[in-house]
Enzyme design. Structure first.
Site, short mmCIF file in Angstrom:
data_model
loop_
_atom_site.label_atom_id
_atom_site.label_comp_id
_atom_site.label_asym_id
_atom_site.label_seq_id
_atom_site.Cartn_x
_atom_site.Cartn_y
_atom_site.Cartn_z
N ARG A 78 -49.83 38.77 -6.02
CA ARG A 78 -50.17 37.95 -4.85
C ARG A 78 -49.00 37.09 -4.41
O ARG A 78 -49.13 35.92 -4.08
CB ARG A 78 -51.38 37.07 -5.17
CG ARG A 78 -52.64 37.85 -5.45
CD ARG A 78 -53.84 36.96 -5.64
NE ARG A 78 -55.04 37.73 -5.94
CZ ARG A 78 -56.23 37.17 -6.18
NH1 ARG A 78 -56.37 35.86 -6.15
NH2 ARG A 78 -57.27 37.94 -6.46
N CYS A 79 -47.84 37.68 -4.40
CA CYS A 79 -46.60 36.98 -4.09
C CYS A 79 -46.02 37.52 -2.78
O CYS A 79 -46.28 38.66 -2.38
CB CYS A 79 -45.61 37.20 -5.23
SG CYS A 79 -43.97 36.48 -4.99
N GLY A 80 -45.22 36.71 -2.12
CA GLY A 80 -44.55 37.16 -0.91
C GLY A 80 -43.60 38.32 -1.17
O GLY A 80 -43.25 39.07 -0.26
#
Length: 201
Positions: free
Chosen positions: A53-55
């Site tokens: 769930r990271c950029g």
């Protein structure tokens, strides 16, 4: 008790950093079975701490492309999910496997969730950081933004070898030595170029 823990942590760290290559380390796979990294002897490795769930999560796509291109030439990507940065790797390892398979069709080895900084960091990462410390976030908007974010938490972040964020990558040559480190803000083209060179040697 706290003093004893500190002493033991220091001893483990010194033992880890004294190793010449990564083949003496043992890690756990996604099924919590121990895996001796000796099994990767002679291969070029890219070791990555990941998050779902990271950029930077879309880098999974480029990592898989890199894996498809070079896996037949003795190249492996070792995926270590880590929830230490913004709690961006939530859920079980099974949840993570499902996410990666469904969204990015990843086929490279997935390992158990780990910590990469602090008292509970995986010894492998203690070694990696000792061999390839932090140098730069690179150039560009993402690098500038991350630098500002890190400075707010720790003005002296650049002087430390700690992992700064998800998708930091370590390149290991066929002799088991860490030869390069790439921050998540650095271009995947740089990573691909270094991998191509290591595989060819």
């Amino acid at each position: 008790m706290r003093k004893l823990i500190l002493i033991l942590t220091t001893v483990f760290a010194l033992t880890a950093t004294a190793q010449e290559n990564l083949y003496g380390f043992t890690v756990k796979d996604e099924y919590e079975k121990e895996v001796k990294l000796e099994k990767y002897r002679g291969k070029v490795l890219l070791i990555v701490n990941t998050a779902t769930r990271c950029g930077f999560t879309p880098q999974y796509k480029e990592l898989q492309e890199l894996y498809d291109q070079y896996k037949e030439q003795g190249f492996e990507i070792l995926d270590f999910p880590c929830n230490q940065f913004g709690a961006q790797a939530p859920g079980s390892i099974q949840n993570i496997r499902q996410f990666c398979t469904e969204n990015y069709e990843t086929t490279f080895p997935l390992f158990d969730k780990i910590e990469v900084n602090g008292a509970n960091e995986l010894p492998l990462y203690t070694w990696l950081k000792s061999k390839q410390g932090f140098r730069s976030l690179g150039k560009g908007i993402k690098a500038k933004f991350m630098s500002g974010m890190l400075k707010k938490k720790d003005p002296g972040y650049a002087s430390k070898s700690d992992i700064k964020w998800n998708f930091t990558k370590f390149l290991v040559d066929r002799q088991g030595k860490a030869i390069a480190r790439f921050e998540p803000t650095q271009s995947m083209k740089e990573v691909a170029k270094a991998v191509a060179k290591a595989v060819a040697e």
